[in-house]
Structure formats: C-alpha cells, structure tokens
Design an enzyme around this catalytic site. Structure first.
Site, PDB file in Angstrom:
ATOM      1  N   ASP A   1     -17.194  16.308 -77.044  1.00 13.75           N
ATOM      2  CA  ASP A   1     -16.683  15.035 -76.542  1.00 13.75           C
ATOM      3  C   ASP A   1     -17.376  14.607 -75.249  1.00 13.75           C
ATOM      4  OD1 ASP A   1     -14.894  15.135 -78.603  1.00 13.75           O
ATOM      5  OD2 ASP A   1     -13.099  14.971 -77.353  1.00 13.75           O
TER       6      ASP A   1
ATOM      7  N   HIS B   1     -15.567   7.559 -79.181  1.00 16.16           N
ATOM      8  CA  HIS B   1     -14.630   8.147 -78.214  1.00 16.16           C
ATOM      9  C   HIS B   1     -14.294   7.131 -77.122  1.00 16.16           C
ATOM     10  CE1 HIS B   1     -12.422  11.543 -76.801  1.00 16.16           C
ATOM     11  NE2 HIS B   1     -13.179  11.805 -75.731  1.00 16.16           N
TER      12      HIS B   1
ATOM     13  N   HIS C   1     -13.435   6.065 -71.779  1.00 13.50           N
ATOM     14  CA  HIS C   1     -12.542   7.230 -71.830  1.00 13.50           C
ATOM     15  C   HIS C   1     -11.202   6.955 -71.140  1.00 13.50           C
ATOM     16  CE1 HIS C   1     -11.261  11.483 -71.647  1.00 13.50           C
ATOM     17  NE2 HIS C   1     -12.158  11.668 -72.620  1.00 13.50           N
TER      18      HIS C   1
ATOM     19  N   HIS D   1     -16.989  20.201 -74.844  1.00 13.14           N
ATOM     20  CA  HIS D   1     -17.463  19.006 -74.139  1.00 13.14           C
ATOM     21  C   HIS D   1     -18.915  19.166 -73.728  1.00 13.14           C
ATOM     22  CE1 HIS D   1     -13.076  18.850 -73.769  1.00 13.14           C
ATOM     23  NE2 HIS D   1     -13.210  17.537 -73.670  1.00 13.14           N
TER      24      HIS D   1
END
Length: 267
Positions: A87, A138, A142, A232
């Site tokens: 991510d 995504h 964020h 991540h």
C-alpha cells in the site's frame, strides 16, 4: 474451493472471496501441484493491455459490479495460494527494491497506489505493468473516507483511477480503503467504477517499523492457503519492509506456496 474470510485488522466484518489466478489465467484453471513456485523470468509484453501512449480505440466504460457490504479478505482456489499486497506507493526509494526481489523469484504482487504518488513516479507503474503485477486504487491523498462527503470520495477514487490508467495502461479493477475504513459510499462508488473491494488477512504492521525480524515472523507465522498479506512500500521509512521480503519470500516459495494475483476481468 471457496475459502472463508478471516479477521483482518482495520477491516470490518467477514468478507467474501475471490478466485485468484496467476497473471490473468482462467479462474477455473487447476492449481499446480504443491512445491516451490517456478522462478522463471516473466515476459513483459504479455501484461499491458494498452500502450501507455499513442492512439487507440475509445476507452470503454468500466463494467458496474454488484455492490458488496464487506471487503474481500482472502483469496480462493486450489493449492497453497497466497497473495502479497503493498500500500501507499509508489515510492522511488523503496518500491524498486521490492520489485527487484519479486522479479528475482518470478513472483507477482498487488500494489494499491495513491494518485498523488503516481504523478511523479509513473515509470514505476509502467514497470509493474511490464512485470505482471496488479495495481489497485488506494485513493489520491490517503484520507479517512468515513470523514468525507460522497462527492469527495468519488473525486479521490476517480482521479486515482485516471492517473493509474495513464501510467499503467488500464483502469484498476480493485480498490482498498485507506486505514481499512470502509463505508457504504466507498462500496457503492467502487462497484460503479468497476472495482472490487480488497482488504487483507495478515497485517505485517510494518508501518510501525517493528524490526525486520518481526515483519518476517508475522508473514511466515501467518502463512496459510488463501491469505492476503498487507505490507507498505511508502508512507514512511520502509527499509524494513524491503529487507523483510528478501527473507520471507524464498521461505514461502520453498514451503510450497504459490504467490498469485487476481485474474484480469476482460468483460
């Protein structure tokens, strides 16, 4: 065989399942026999559906999907299948090293990217396309979606899908809510844009920088058929994540796991 959804940190409820294939193969393809995954070199030309630049036919509108009420937490399919997901990237300091390790072992993964990170790093998405990785949405910045109005959520998702299409060559078919914070609008808008909601089963909590050994242990101890691993490649110092995949990836392969990605929907 369908695998029941498991509990996931930050994701609400028990999720459905998705049949995962290896680089777009038919969903019903028989799984390979147990054993280390073949570590062959991937052919780059097989994965990008459209050129990154130039002229072509008009882009078709995404196929609307059934609106889910819970995200997908696990994958399904025969054999010892798992999926690695990353991510918050791409990030030029960390993403290339993760891609290098995946390429070394001939493994594909999913990258849920933020639009604001893609803008200055489009070449990394082009590389992901060349090497057969799947790129998901995504959001742009964020944000915590549950704190946004519906129009703001739509903007976050649409802008990101647009820049992914420009850099990767096709619109994303998967969406992951930041922080695992889902709401009805996110599910509805994702389905409207042709994206399935994907969460995770095992959280490495690498964002806490707990140490490379801790990250490796969480992946190896959590390994099981159907597991989706969350790590991540941006959002902070991800050097531990870079070092960790160099340790746990050969372990998973030698343990007989097939690291896979979802098949590409073509209709």
């Amino acid at each position: 065989m369908l695998l029941a959804g498991g509990a996931a940190l930050g994701a609400a409820g028990t999720a459905g399942v998705v049949v995962a294939g290896d680089g777009g193969e038919a969903a019903r393809t028989a799984a390979p026999a147990a054993g280390p995954q073949a570590r062959q070199v991937l052919k780059s030309s097989a994965f990008r559906l459209q050129p990154l630049t130039g002229y072509g036919p008009p882009r078709a509108a995404p196929r609307k999907l059934k609106v889910r009420s819970e995200p997908i937490l696990q994958i399904s399919g025969r054999g010892r299948r798992m999926m690695l997901t990353y991510d918050d990237g791409p990030n030029p300091a960390y993403t290339p090293h993760i891609l290098d390790t995946l390429a070394k072992y001939g493994v594909r993964a999913m990258f849920f990217v933020c639009g604001e990170c893609v803008v200055d790093n489009k070449e990394l998405l082009a590389r992901m396309a060349d090497e057969g990785h799947v790129v998901g949405n995504h959001t742009w910045t964020h944000p915590l979606l549950t704190s946004l109005a519906r129009g703001e959520i739509r903007s976050e998702m649409e802008r990101t899908s647009d820049v992914i299409e420009d850099a990767y060559g096709e619109r994303p078919q998967w969406f992951r809510a930041p922080y695992g914070a889902w709401n009805r609008a996110a599910f509805q808008l994702g389905a409207e844009m042709g994206m399935e909601p994907m969460a995770w089963t095992v959280d490495t909590t690498d964002w806490e920088t707990p140490g490379t050994g801790v990250i490796v242990d969480r992946v190896e101890s959590g390994a099981a058929p159907g597991v989706v691993v969350l790590s991540h490649d941006a959002g902070g110092d991800r050097s531990q994540s870079v070092h960790a995949i160099r340790e746990y990836l050969p372990y998973l392969l030698d343990s007989g796991y097939q690291l896979t990605v979802p098949p590409r929907r073509t209709t």
